[in-house]
Enzyme design. Structure first.
Site, PDB file in Angstrom:
ATOM      1  N   ASP A  82       0.844  -1.199   0.000  1.00  0.00           N
ATOM      2  CA  ASP A  82       0.000   0.000   0.000  1.00  0.00           C
ATOM      3  C   ASP A  82       0.876   1.244   0.000  1.00  0.00           C
ATOM      4  O   ASP A  82       1.769   1.394   0.843  1.00  0.00           O
ATOM      5  CB  ASP A  82      -0.897  -0.020   1.241  1.00  0.00           C
ATOM      6  CG  ASP A  82      -1.950   1.069   1.216  1.00  0.00           C
ATOM      7  OD1 ASP A  82      -2.379   1.457   0.111  1.00  0.00           O
ATOM      8  OD2 ASP A  82      -2.356   1.529   2.309  1.00  0.00           O
ATOM      9  N   HIS A 180      -8.154  10.564   3.322  1.00  0.00           N
ATOM     10  CA  HIS A 180      -7.544   9.603   4.237  1.00  0.00           C
ATOM     11  C   HIS A 180      -7.775   9.977   5.703  1.00  0.00           C
ATOM     12  O   HIS A 180      -7.840  11.160   6.059  1.00  0.00           O
ATOM     13  CB  HIS A 180      -6.024   9.535   4.011  1.00  0.00           C
ATOM     14  CG  HIS A 180      -5.618   8.699   2.842  1.00  0.00           C
ATOM     15  ND1 HIS A 180      -5.890   7.358   2.766  1.00  0.00           N
ATOM     16  CD2 HIS A 180      -4.937   9.008   1.704  1.00  0.00           C
ATOM     17  CE1 HIS A 180      -5.389   6.867   1.642  1.00  0.00           C
ATOM     18  NE2 HIS A 180      -4.824   7.854   0.974  1.00  0.00           N
ATOM     19  N   HIS A 208      -9.229   4.844  -2.265  1.00  0.00           N
ATOM     20  CA  HIS A 208      -8.510   5.002  -1.004  1.00  0.00           C
ATOM     21  C   HIS A 208      -9.340   5.878  -0.061  1.00  0.00           C
ATOM     22  O   HIS A 208     -10.177   6.661  -0.495  1.00  0.00           O
ATOM     23  CB  HIS A 208      -7.155   5.667  -1.245  1.00  0.00           C
ATOM     24  CG  HIS A 208      -6.138   4.758  -1.865  1.00  0.00           C
ATOM     25  ND1 HIS A 208      -5.007   4.350  -1.198  1.00  0.00           N
ATOM     26  CD2 HIS A 208      -6.082   4.174  -3.086  1.00  0.00           C
ATOM     27  CE1 HIS A 208      -4.294   3.552  -1.981  1.00  0.00           C
ATOM     28  NE2 HIS A 208      -4.931   3.439  -3.139  1.00  0.00           N
ATOM     29  N   ASN A 230     -10.138   0.326  -0.246  1.00  0.00           N
ATOM     30  CA  ASN A 230      -9.215   0.225   0.880  1.00  0.00           C
ATOM     31  C   ASN A 230      -9.902   0.604   2.191  1.00  0.00           C
ATOM     32  O   ASN A 230     -10.619   1.609   2.249  1.00  0.00           O
ATOM     33  CB  ASN A 230      -8.021   1.138   0.660  1.00  0.00           C
ATOM     34  CG  ASN A 230      -7.123   0.675  -0.465  1.00  0.00           C
ATOM     35  OD1 ASN A 230      -7.466  -0.234  -1.221  1.00  0.00           O
ATOM     36  ND2 ASN A 230      -5.959   1.292  -0.572  1.00  0.00           N
ATOM     37  N   VAL A 231      -9.629  -0.194   3.215  1.00  0.00           N
ATOM     38  CA  VAL A 231     -10.197   0.064   4.535  1.00  0.00           C
ATOM     39  C   VAL A 231      -9.074  -0.037   5.564  1.00  0.00           C
ATOM     40  O   VAL A 231      -8.457  -1.097   5.698  1.00  0.00           O
ATOM     41  CB  VAL A 231     -11.308  -0.943   4.892  1.00  0.00           C
ATOM     42  CG1 VAL A 231     -11.922  -0.595   6.246  1.00  0.00           C
ATOM     43  CG2 VAL A 231     -12.385  -0.977   3.811  1.00  0.00           C
TER      44      VAL A 231
END
Length: 305
Positions: A82, A180, A208, A230-231
């Protein structure tokens, strides 16, 4: 089963109009919770090692935990890097057995992003490893970003087409409104921007920063090619909730294993919810993979006696 690559997994998701959850693997209990959830839901799953996890556990140690977990079950598991920082780190991850890579050049000038991404894909494709790239930039909530900042950082459709053609990347992380490290689901994706990028690019998209996106908004993007979601922050919240619950129930407990099993269980339930939400529950058979043969037993999960 042995680790698989993300390429076929994501193409199957695009075709089936669902998304595969990519969950951050920070420690043993989180990995166990993620894997157990995937087995219980008969779902393909991506475990990704972030830069924070590399600093915390070390690259080889983090990779070994995921590979061991994958070997014990019969659902397809991908080991993904990632936000890879540079070419060298991607090479080290290939050597360590990663089956999916990422170079994040979103903070670089376009030509530099193209150059390094192209170099990563060239060497990775020699050994059949797919590469995720990022264009546009998914910002961080900790930087106190504004709505205007998020809009200005979004992926440009025409630029995306040229970028994919030149780099030969296998999937593209697009910036379309997520941020994020958000701790609540408040962000709305710009679906019109997703559609516009889809008209230019036909490879799978990656979202993301999904922990801060309203689930309804994320679901709306899946039919337009968002195949990997994505988590991370959500799992960290679940993990710490488990610790707090364990300590509240047993304030005098000194055996950390008896506390951390609560964290593992909280992570498992959070992952199961996301797998169902993304539509990947039960998709192992649909994607042509073998069905799972077992869930981890308590002994295999290392539960304290």
């Amino acid at each position: 089963m042995p680790l698989v690559t993300s390429k076929e997994m994501l193409l199957a998701a695009v075709e089936g109009h669902y998304a595969v959850g990519a969950f951050n693997a920070n420690n043993m209990e989180q990995i166990q919770g993620i894997i157990n959830a995937a087995v219980a839901e008969n779902a393909p799953v991506i475990l990704q090692v972030s830069q924070g996890a590399i600093r915390y556990a070390g690259l080889e140690f983090a990779a070994a935990m995921v590979k061991t977990a994958a070997d014990l079950v019969n659902v397809p598991v991908v080991l993904h890097l990632d936000h890879g920082t540079d070419f060298d780190q991607n090479v080290r991850c290939m050597r360590a057995g990663f089956t999916s890579l990422m170079f994040d050049g979103s903070a670089l000038p376009l030509e530099e992003n193209v150059a390094i991404t192209s170099r990563v894909t060239e060497i990775a494709h020699i050994v059949g490893v797919p590469v995720e790239a990022e264009l546009g930039k998914v910002l961080k909530s900790t930087d106190n970003v504004t709505e205007e900042d998020v809009l200005n950082a979004m992926t440009k459709p025409e630029e995306a087409r040229e970028f994919v053609e030149r780099t030969k990347c296998d999937s593209l992380a697009i910036a379309v409104g997520s941020v994020h490290a958000m701790r609540s689901q408040a962000a709305e994706l710009n679906i019109e921007r997703v559609k516009a990028i889809r008209q230019m690019v036909d490879i799978p998209f990656v979202l993301h920063g999904s922990s801060g996106v309203r689930e309804e908004s994320a679901l709306e993007a899946i039919p337009y090619g968002v195949a990997k979601i994505n988590v991370a922050t959500l799992l960290n919240q679940a993990f710490t909730t488990g610790i707090k619950r364990g300590l509240a129930e047993s304030p005098d407990e000194v055996d950390p294993r008896k506390i951390l099993i609560h964290s593992r269980d909280e992570v498992m339930e959070a992952v199961r919810h996301k797998i169902r939400t993304f539509g990947s529950s039960g998709q192992v058979t649909a994607a042509g993979y073998r069905t799972p043969k077992k869930v981890f037993s308590k002994a295999e999960l290392g539960e304290a006696e």
